[in-house]
Design a protein around this motif. Structure first.
Motif, PDB file in Angstrom:
ATOM      1  N   ASN A  32      -2.547  15.561  -2.958  1.00 38.88           N
ATOM      2  CA  ASN A  32      -3.977  15.472  -2.695  1.00 38.88           C
ATOM      3  C   ASN A  32      -4.282  14.506  -1.558  1.00 38.88           C
ATOM      4  N   GLY A  33      -3.392  14.474  -0.570  1.00 39.56           N
ATOM      5  CA  GLY A  33      -3.636  13.679   0.623  1.00 39.56           C
ATOM      6  C   GLY A  33      -3.486  12.182   0.454  1.00 39.56           C
ATOM      7  N   SER A  34      -2.727  11.743  -0.542  1.00 34.48           N
ATOM      8  CA  SER A  34      -2.568  10.303  -0.732  1.00 34.48           C
ATOM      9  C   SER A  34      -1.201  10.002  -1.343  1.00 34.48           C
ATOM     10  N   VAL A  35      -0.787   8.751  -1.205  1.00 34.68           N
ATOM     11  CA  VAL A  35       0.436   8.271  -1.825  1.00 34.68           C
ATOM     12  C   VAL A  35       0.111   6.995  -2.582  1.00 34.68           C
ATOM     13  N   SER A  36       0.933   6.688  -3.570  1.00 34.69           N
ATOM     14  CA  SER A  36       0.647   5.521  -4.393  1.00 34.69           C
ATOM     15  C   SER A  36       1.239   4.256  -3.789  1.00 34.69           C
ATOM     16  N   GLU A  37       0.618   3.152  -4.097  1.00 36.26           N
ATOM     17  CA  GLU A  37       1.095   1.855  -3.625  1.00 36.26           C
ATOM     18  C   GLU A  37       2.505   1.578  -4.117  1.00 36.26           C
ATOM     19  N   SER A  38       2.795   1.906  -5.372  1.00 37.47           N
ATOM     20  CA  SER A  38       4.110   1.601  -5.938  1.00 37.47           C
ATOM     21  C   SER A  38       5.205   2.422  -5.275  1.00 37.47           C
ATOM     22  N   GLU A  39       4.923   3.709  -4.976  1.00 36.73           N
ATOM     23  CA  GLU A  39       5.918   4.530  -4.288  1.00 36.73           C
ATOM     24  C   GLU A  39       6.275   3.933  -2.935  1.00 36.73           C
ATOM     25  N   LEU A  40       5.259   3.518  -2.206  1.00 41.86           N
ATOM     26  CA  LEU A  40       5.496   2.935  -0.888  1.00 41.86           C
ATOM     27  C   LEU A  40       6.299   1.648  -0.988  1.00 41.86           C
ATOM     28  N   LYS A  41       5.911   0.789  -1.920  1.00 44.42           N
ATOM     29  CA  LYS A  41       6.622  -0.482  -2.082  1.00 44.42           C
ATOM     30  C   LYS A  41       8.088  -0.243  -2.419  1.00 44.42           C
ATOM     31  N   ASN A  42       8.335   0.663  -3.337  1.00 45.49           N
ATOM     32  CA  ASN A  42       9.717   0.925  -3.745  1.00 45.49           C
ATOM     33  C   ASN A  42      10.545   1.486  -2.590  1.00 45.49           C
ATOM     34  N   ALA A  43       9.960   2.415  -1.853  1.00 40.60           N
ATOM     35  CA  ALA A  43      10.697   3.021  -0.743  1.00 40.60           C
ATOM     36  C   ALA A  43      10.955   2.014   0.369  1.00 40.60           C
ATOM     37  N   LEU A  44       9.937   1.233   0.727  1.00 44.63           N
ATOM     38  CA  LEU A  44      10.070   0.289   1.828  1.00 44.63           C
ATOM     39  C   LEU A  44      10.883  -0.942   1.455  1.00 44.63           C
ATOM     40  N   ALA A  45      11.084  -1.155   0.163  1.00 47.02           N
ATOM     41  CA  ALA A  45      11.958  -2.254  -0.255  1.00 47.02           C
ATOM     42  C   ALA A  45      13.417  -1.944   0.061  1.00 47.02           C
ATOM     43  N   SER A  46      13.744  -0.652   0.162  1.00 49.10           N
ATOM     44  CA  SER A  46      15.131  -0.253   0.374  1.00 49.10           C
ATOM     45  C   SER A  46      15.400   0.343   1.739  1.00 49.10           C
ATOM     46  N   TYR A  47      14.383   0.940   2.339  1.00 48.04           N
ATOM     47  CA  TYR A  47      14.611   1.718   3.546  1.00 48.04           C
ATOM     48  C   TYR A  47      13.771   1.220   4.713  1.00 48.04           C
ATOM     49  N   THR A  48      14.335   1.355   5.901  1.00 51.38           N
ATOM     50  CA  THR A  48      13.618   0.981   7.111  1.00 51.38           C
ATOM     51  C   THR A  48      12.695   2.090   7.579  1.00 51.38           C
ATOM     52  N   GLU A  49      13.067   3.326   7.334  1.00 50.97           N
ATOM     53  CA  GLU A  49      12.225   4.458   7.700  1.00 50.97           C
ATOM     54  C   GLU A  49      11.916   5.283   6.468  1.00 50.97           C
ATOM     55  N   VAL A  50      10.640   5.532   6.256  1.00 55.97           N
ATOM     56  CA  VAL A  50      10.186   6.308   5.107  1.00 55.97           C
ATOM     57  C   VAL A  50       9.365   7.485   5.619  1.00 55.97           C
ATOM     58  N   THR A  51       9.719   8.668   5.162  1.00 51.78           N
ATOM     59  CA  THR A  51       9.001   9.877   5.542  1.00 51.78           C
ATOM     60  C   THR A  51       8.020  10.252   4.441  1.00 51.78           C
ATOM     61  N   ILE A  52       6.812  10.585   4.843  1.00 49.76           N
ATOM     62  CA  ILE A  52       5.793  11.053   3.910  1.00 49.76           C
ATOM     63  C   ILE A  52       5.454  12.491   4.276  1.00 49.76           C
TER      64      ILE A  52
END
Length: 532
Positions: A158-178
């Motif tokens: 629905n055109g959005s991502v959650s704060e927790s998903e972003l935090k978890n992904a960016l805690a491990s990865y330098t590049e995150v694809t949405i």
């Protein structure tokens, strides 16, 4: 002098993109996951692990290898692969996937396991993109900011991502694809605040992609602009395919330019929104930011990305590399973009030494003819005319208004380009405060402006006092360089400037339109702002 660098690609930077697990019937409650890479060359490697009670009972502790099936993302069976037991910890059994080469036609695969008691599959594993050949300076995205992490993929709902998903992904990865199914995305800034240095968001839609280095955003300043706290800020991104009258207007501009369209016209927008709904647009960045457009038709050598100006209903060049299926481009602003193909030539350049360079740049909307059929390649070029060319080549926005130069009026045709070039540090005036826009540009001045443009775009040319002397000593007339010894040496070292003969530079001579086109083409190719 202000210098803006492109974010450089990191060689070998890997991207392994994970989607949500596929929904399949399971015979027991175990989950299987993959952590690794699918390289552009087709090699899948890393680890799979099983998590859950069944995994604890069936897979773990005995050290046996396991046979998995490999499927294309559409469910087509590809092959089997044997994974080697590695370790067991906290109810998870880890297995090493060997460097398995997958048929090159697949852009994503997944692993499946089924022994009659347990059935499970991993998420899709997406193949990383291959960087353009020789792409030294094409940054602003693509490969990330120097990290060695694999990528991670989040699917927006629905055109959005959650704060927790972003935090978890960016805690491990330098590049995150949405991955975005529509054309808009709302991102909670709170999920971005503790990202690794050099982190990049790769926003992918059906109509294009936006590769955003988080360092390009001053979230504190943006929060202030909408009277909000940073933690309550939202980043709103739009990648809209134009339709109806808007699309027709772009099509008319393409036709007027004598070109044909190779892609849909797409409007890239970014804005911020505060807690109370107040919004502000982000129209410019302090660096080049990379975007992508898919092509609707295979491109040829002269294809380029073009910016559509809705006020003037015209097209202009955008720094870009165009493959047969996709265009990558870099700009520090937002606008409407498309991809065009134009084949332009002039009657008076046939058999001229500069014909190929002039035709290429004219077809990419960088240089204009004096008329529709003549270019006048041997005519001298003025300082204002060359300022316009470098501003156009770099895709810079015009800066209208009062100039810092006493002889550049606010209503001259060149005011916007001279101001833009001065703001970017590409040009300098004289000691008396003038710019002398209508004076013919010398080859020395031309070399200096080309080198500054080269460095602005991320090009590097390190010349010490010793190497400067070595470079210039090869030219019999180097003693006639008035003030630009360093700039001329850099231009020669970087391959941007040639001598007029084998032993003379003639930096005191006036530059011609053909010489200017040749130097512009070399500069643009070296910084990967155009295809050669």
């Amino acid at each position: 002098m202000s210098k803006h660098r492109l974010v450089k690609k990191t060689s070998g930077f890997v991207i392994a993109l994970l989607l949500l697990s596929m929904l399949v019937p399971v015979l027991a409650s175990a989950a299987m996951y993959f952590n690794g890479t699918f390289t552009s060359g087709g090699t899948v490697s890393g680890q799979v692990y099983f998590d859950g009670e069944v995994g604890d009972a069936v897979y773990a502790k005995n050290g046996d290898d396991v046979t998995l099936s490999v499927y294309g993302k559409n469910g087509e069976f590809i092959s089997v692969v044997t994974v080697t037991y590695a370790s067991y910890s906290d109810g998870k059994s880890y297995y090493t996937v060997p460097g398995t080469v997958i048929n090159s036609v697949y852009d994503a695969v997944y692993f499946g396991y089924d022994d009659g008691a347990v059935s499970s599959v991993t998420s899709n594993v997406y193949r990383q993109s291959a960087p353009p050949t020789g792409c030294t300076y094409c940054g602003g995205g693509g490969g990330g900011g120097g990290g060695s992490s694999s990528g991670s993929t989040i699917t927006a709902f629905n055109g959005s991502v959650s704060e927790s998903e972003l935090k978890n992904a960016l805690a491990s990865y330098t590049e995150v694809t949405i991955k975005v199914s529509g054309d808009t995305l709302s991102i909670p800034v709170a999920g971005l605040l503790n990202a690794k240095e050099g982190a990049i968001l790769n926003i992918v839609t059906d109509h294009g992609a936006y590769i955003l280095p988080l360092a390009a955003f001053d979230f504190k300043a943006l929060a202030t602009s909408v009277e909000s706290d940073v933690e309550d800020l939202k980043l709103n991104i739009g990648i809209h395919k134009l339709t109806g009258a808007d699309a027709d207007a772009v099509a008319a501009a393409v036709t007027a330019a004598g070109a044909k369209s190779l892609a849909d016209a797409v409007d890239f927008t970014i804005g911020v929104e505060g807690k109370d709904g107040k919004k502000a647009d982000i129209s410019n960045f302090d660096r080049y930011v990379k975007r992508k457009l898919p092509l609707t038709e295979e491109a040829k050598k002269t294809a380029t990305v073009a910016l559509y100006n809705a006020d003037t209903k015209t097209l202009s060049f955008v720094p870009s590399l165009v493959s047969s299926t996709e265009a990558e481009f870099w700009r520090n602003g937002n606008s409407i973009y498309t991809v065009i193909e134009l084949n332009k030539s002039f009657n008076d350049i046939q058999s001229h030494w500069g014909q190929a360079d002039i035709e290429l740049l004219a077809s990419k909307l960088i240089v204009d003819g004096v008329t529709d059929t003549t270019f006048e390649p041997n005519r001298n070029i003025t300082r204002a005319e060359f300022a316009a060319l470098v501003v156009r080549s770099l895709g810079l926005n015009l800066v209208n208004g009062t100039s810092t130069f006493s002889d550049v009026g606010s209503d001259s045709w060149y005011t916007g380009v001279v101001n833009a070039a001065a703001k970017a540090g590409l040009i300098e005036g004289y000691e008396d405060g003038t710019f002398r826009p209508n004076a013919a540009i010398s080859r020395e001045e031309l070399a200096a402006m080309i080198v500054r443009s080269f460095e602005y775009a991320g090009g590097e040319s390190s010349v010490t006092a010793s190497t400067q002397n070595d470079i210039l000593s090869k030219w019999a007339d180097a003693n006639k360089i008035v003030w630009g010894q360093l700039e001329v040496a850099k231009a020669i070292q970087a391959g941007l400037m040639d001598g007029m003969t084998d032993s003379t530079l003639e930096t005191y001579g006036q530059a011609t339109r053909a010489q200017t086109a040749a130097m512009l083409k070399r500069f643009l190719v070296k910084v990967n702002f155009t295809n050669p």
